[in-house]
Design a protein around this motif. Structure first.
Motif, mmCIF file in Angstrom:
data_model
loop_
_atom_site.group_PDB
_atom_site.id
_atom_site.type_symbol
_atom_site.label_atom_id
_atom_site.label_comp_id
_atom_site.label_asym_id
_atom_site.label_seq_id
_atom_site.Cartn_x
_atom_site.Cartn_y
_atom_site.Cartn_z
ATOM 1 N N TRP A 29 0.786 -1.113 0.076
ATOM 2 C CA TRP A 29 0.106 0.196 0.060
ATOM 3 C C TRP A 29 0.898 1.288 0.084
ATOM 4 O O TRP A 29 1.887 1.151 1.043
ATOM 5 C CB TRP A 29 -0.809 0.016 1.141
ATOM 6 N N ALA A 30 0.736 2.067 -1.016
ATOM 7 C CA ALA A 30 1.132 3.327 -1.270
ATOM 8 C C ALA A 30 0.504 4.620 -0.289
ATOM 9 O O ALA A 30 -0.629 4.788 -0.915
ATOM 10 C CB ALA A 30 1.537 3.662 -2.334
ATOM 11 N N ASN A 31 0.535 4.409 0.881
ATOM 12 C CA ASN A 31 -0.313 5.279 1.756
ATOM 13 C C ASN A 31 -0.372 6.833 1.232
ATOM 14 O O ASN A 31 0.935 7.205 1.128
ATOM 15 C CB ASN A 31 0.135 5.105 3.181
ATOM 16 N N ASP A 32 -1.102 7.635 1.195
ATOM 17 C CA ASP A 32 -1.178 9.008 1.041
ATOM 18 C C ASP A 32 -1.970 9.803 2.135
ATOM 19 O O ASP A 32 -3.173 10.095 1.813
ATOM 20 C CB ASP A 32 -1.814 9.149 -0.491
ATOM 21 N N ALA A 33 -1.419 10.114 3.210
ATOM 22 C CA ALA A 33 -2.051 10.687 4.389
ATOM 23 C C ALA A 33 -2.582 12.283 3.857
ATOM 24 O O ALA A 33 -3.593 12.709 4.386
ATOM 25 C CB ALA A 33 -1.371 10.759 5.551
ATOM 26 N N ALA A 34 -2.052 12.757 2.962
ATOM 27 C CA ALA A 34 -2.277 14.231 2.535
ATOM 28 C C ALA A 34 -3.179 14.181 1.303
ATOM 29 O O ALA A 34 -3.330 15.405 0.797
ATOM 30 C CB ALA A 34 -1.176 14.983 2.118
ATOM 31 N N ALA A 35 -3.768 13.110 0.761
ATOM 32 C CA ALA A 35 -4.548 13.243 -0.275
ATOM 33 C C ALA A 35 -5.892 13.925 -0.288
ATOM 34 O O ALA A 35 -6.574 13.991 1.079
ATOM 35 C CB ALA A 35 -4.852 11.538 -0.846
ATOM 36 N N ALA A 36 -6.162 14.658 -1.160
ATOM 37 C CA ALA A 36 -7.351 15.309 -1.397
ATOM 38 C C ALA A 36 -8.994 14.474 -1.234
ATOM 39 O O ALA A 36 -9.725 14.873 -0.590
ATOM 40 C CB ALA A 36 -7.509 16.330 -2.305
ATOM 41 N N THR A 37 -8.582 13.401 -1.676
ATOM 42 C CA THR A 37 -9.723 12.577 -1.859
ATOM 43 C C THR A 37 -9.323 10.949 -0.991
ATOM 44 O O THR A 37 -7.972 10.526 -1.003
ATOM 45 C CB THR A 37 -10.170 11.984 -3.113
#
Length: 750
Positions: free
Chosen positions: A292-300
């Motif tokens: 999993w490429a986590n993206d805590a700052a993602a807009a969605t």
């Protein structure tokens, strides 16, 4: 896992090919290579039933094209059908095996492929391989992965030998122009940056399958820093006929005729045959589990996911049983056991996205893509594992097995109906060991005795009679293999006790890098100007750096392998240089001024050549203080080519313009403004040498100016270099350079 790979595009887009399978062969009458079959759109719930409920296939049979293999000198394998069906196009696929393409070598493989296909051939500027193929009405595609580089060529059938000869010429030609390397390297970096930014899931899947988890930024930086020396070495190692495969699909030409003609036109490449000592090659196990490429700052808070399955090659002993098992799982995501498990956990409205074939040059993979809320990623992984385990807990009955076997057989035939699909499987089979085999010996063919059935024919025969297979045992083995799920984006949230997923670091191309790469020339110059102004401020300011007309320093240089050297160096901006080097009790004095360029050791004095003198002056001028001073005076100008992360900081990489010789690049810390690296090339009698000088430990150099007191120098692609530590450094022009004074004794206190 040839499963749903072709589901929608098989029943709809290739129906004509399927209609022709019962007439004795795949359809190949294509006047030009058309686009790939459209990917299936989101499936509608209830649009397809369980495997046993699918409509009965309308095709009763089909005859595969059985390939034959020739081994030319240099262990080059050439594979072709005994007799290709009618058609107007010839298809050629060349697979070049990488010796060691991990890390930076894999990044360099993309640049090397661009040079092979798009750089002019030879010193006389002959057309590039791509242009030569297009000139005869053909097309060329290149794809690169960890195991290999693949070239796919389509040309009118009457021009296939000419096209293959052009390929051989291009593969035999190492890169010769550093300017061309720089141009195509920048082009490749731009294309990769745009590709990874547009589809981070695509990049993540490729990286997980090859265990390249060092991060997109480092990978792009490796491509950006590729040197001509590295490319020349990699070309010599990877672009050899040894272990490579040429697959031919030429309508109206027999296998033996194709082999004989190929042996002639491949001459320039075969002449580069090298003696290769057999060596054991360690192979990595297939990736399994969840990444999993986590993206805590993602807009969605949505995640793009891919369920990836290995497609067993036709030559594998268990290929038939594995393909039947995959049909029972149902990779479509809306039918079969996977579809049932997904609906149980996510509801009946789940829809799957596009499904694609991934070819790594040796094996085939199927990837089912979909997009779900990040909170559902774990549920999708659980459903995938449940569908896998169900094969052992509740084995398919005889009816389900027969239906799955028939679908697997027809999908296999449909894949081979496309010349590109046939070439892909033939190339894979040739590398994995294909029977029957023909050997090229002294201009004649010798058939190798082989009583075993052809693996392709055997696969279809087994799929036609699944009752004779021990599928229950295969289901048990299959259920024990963990599946592979790759997720990109969305916030994984706090780690849970049952979490077993691995993180995919640095999966997203930073926006600032995309903007820099895509910016026009004036925008790149503006970024460079702002960065260099910051660097000037950090090292003392505009007025002080303009006043720096040279330097004087005493330094100790160590290699870690030999004796250390103590240098006392004085340099002026007018090109005057004096240096005293003490090594092993021996003193060497170097003096360069005007027409004087000499070296003295004891009673012996020798004149330096023009190249030797120029190299000494160039090394002194590459000091960060002097490079910034030249920019302030307008002598040099720069453009920003990228912004890359460096630990918790970022570096702005700037290319010096109008610089065909050194092709110098500055790496400047975007926050502190300190110059961290100077990358350049030096033309010497032995050829072009690439230099990377890394700087740290900035201190006061007098007069309000700061300078680095440590430098690590790497030549070409060496993993180790020399370390220079200054004991003293003064940023001013030494008075000794203005008079005909003796060279200072130097040495300094230790």
């Amino acid at each position: 896992m040839l499963l749903a790979v072709l589901t929608a595009c098989w029943w709809d887009s290739t129906r004509y090919e399927m209609d022709r399978l019962d007439t004795g062969g795949p359809r190949t009458e294509r006047s030009a290579r058309g686009p790939a079959p459209p990917a299936p759109g989101p499936a509608q719930p209830g649009g397809a039933g369980e495997p046993t409920e699918l409509p009965a296939p309308r095709v009763a049979g089909g005859t595969p094209l059985l390939p034959s293999l020739a081994v030319l000198r240099g262990s080059l394998r050439v594979v072709a059908p005994e007799s290709a069906p009618r058609g107007e196009l010839a298809w050629l696929r060349i697979t070049l095996r990488h010796r060691n393409a991990s890390g930076t070598r894999l990044a360099a493989a993309h640049v090397l492929a661009a040079l092979a296909t798009d750089a002019p051939l030879g010193a006389r500027g002959q057309p590039s391989l791509r242009r030569a193929i297009e000139n005869v009405g053909g097309s060329l595609e290149a794809s690169i992965d960890m195991p290999s580089t693949q070239l796919l060529v389509t040309v009118p059938k009457g021009s296939w030998a000419v096209a293959l000869g052009r390929v051989a010429e291009a593969l035999a030609s190492p890169p010769t122009s550093s300017e061309r390397v720089t141009e195509l390297r920048d082009q490749v970096v731009r294309e990769l940056t745009e590709r990874f930014a547009a589809d981070p899931l695509d990049a993540a899947v490729a990286r997980v399958l090859t265990y390249e988890l060092q991060g997109v930024s480092r990978w792009l930086a490796a491509a950006e820093d590729t040197t001509m020396g590295q490319l020349a070495l990699q070309h010599a190692q990877d672009y050899r006929c040894n272990g490579s495969v040429v697959a031919l699909f030429v309508p109206g030409v027999s296998a033996e005729a194709a082999f004989a003609r190929a042996a002639e036109v491949l001459g320039p490449w075969l002449d580069r045959e090298t003696v290769e000592t057999p060596a054991l090659v360690a192979t990595l196990p297939p990736a399994r589990g969840m990444f999993w490429a986590n993206d805590a700052a993602a807009a969605t808070d949505r995640s793009a996911i891919a369920l990836v399955f290995d497609v067993p090659p036709a030559t594998h002993p268990q290929a038939a049983a594995e393909r039947i098992a995959l049909e029972c799982v149902g990779v479509e995501g809306v039918s079969g056991r996977l579809g049932t498990a997904l609906r149980d956990r996510l509801g009946p409205d789940l829809s799957a996205g596009a499904l694609a074939l991934l070819d790594d040059g040796l094996l085939l993979h199927a990837a089912l893509r979909m997009e779900v809320p990040a909170s559902d990623v774990r549920a999708v992984d659980a459903a995938l594992r449940a569908a896998w385990r169900s094969l052992a807990k509740e084995p398919p009955d005889a009816t389900e097995v027969r239906a799955a076997a028939e679908r697997a057989r027809l999908r296999t035939l449909a894949l081979w109906a496309d010349p590109a699909g046939w070439l892909r499987d033939a190339s894979h089979a040739a590398q994995l060991g294909l029977a029957p085999t023909r050997l090229w010996l002294d201009g004649s063919f010798r058939k190798v005795p082989d009583s075993a059935p052809h693996p392709w024919a055997q696969l279809l025969d087994q799929l036609a009679r699944p009752d004779q297979l021990d599928v229950a045992a295969q289901f048990e083995r299959f259920a024990q293999n963990a599946s592979l799920l790759i997720a990109v984006g969305g916030n994984a949230g706090p780690r849970r006790d049952d979490d077993t997923f691995a993180d995919i670091p640095d999966a997203f191309v930073a926006a600032i890098r995309r903007e820099t790469v895509a910016a026009d020339l004036e925008a790149q110059r503006a970024t460079a100007t702002a960065t260099l102004e910051r660097a000037v401020t950090a090292l003392g300011g505009r007025a002080r750096l303009l006043a720096v007309q040279g330097f004087h320093g005493v330094a100790v240089t160590r290699t870690g392998r030999g004796p250390e050297a103590i240098d006392d160096v004085a340099y002026g901006n007018d090109g005057a240089l004096r240096r005293t080097r003490n090594v092993l009790g021996t003193r060497i004095d170097t003096e360069i001024r005007g027409r004087i360029a000499r070296e003295t050791c004891g009673d012996e004095t020798v004149a330096l050549t023009t190249d030797e003198a120029r190299a000494e002056i160039a090394a002194a001028r590459r000091h960060p203080l002097l490079l910034l001073g030249a920019w302030l005076r307008g002598t040099d100008r720069y453009r920003a080519v990228s912004v890359r992360p460096d630990g918790d900081r970022s570096l702005v990489v700037m290319q010096r313009e109008d610089d065909p010789v050194e092709q110098l690049r500055l790496h400047v810390d975007s926050e502190s403004g300190l110059v961290r690296a100077v990358v350049s090339q030096d033309r010497r009698e032995i050829g072009v040498v690439f230099l990377r000088e890394e700087y740290r430990d900035y201190r006061s150099a007098g007069g309000g100016v700061r300078a680095p007191f440590y430098r690590a120098t790497y030549v070409d692609d060496a993993l180790t270099g020399t370390a220079t530590t200054w004991q003293s450094f003064t940023a001013q022009r030494p008075a000794s350079l203005d008079a005909d004074a003796p060279v200072p004794a130097g040495g300094g206190a230790r």
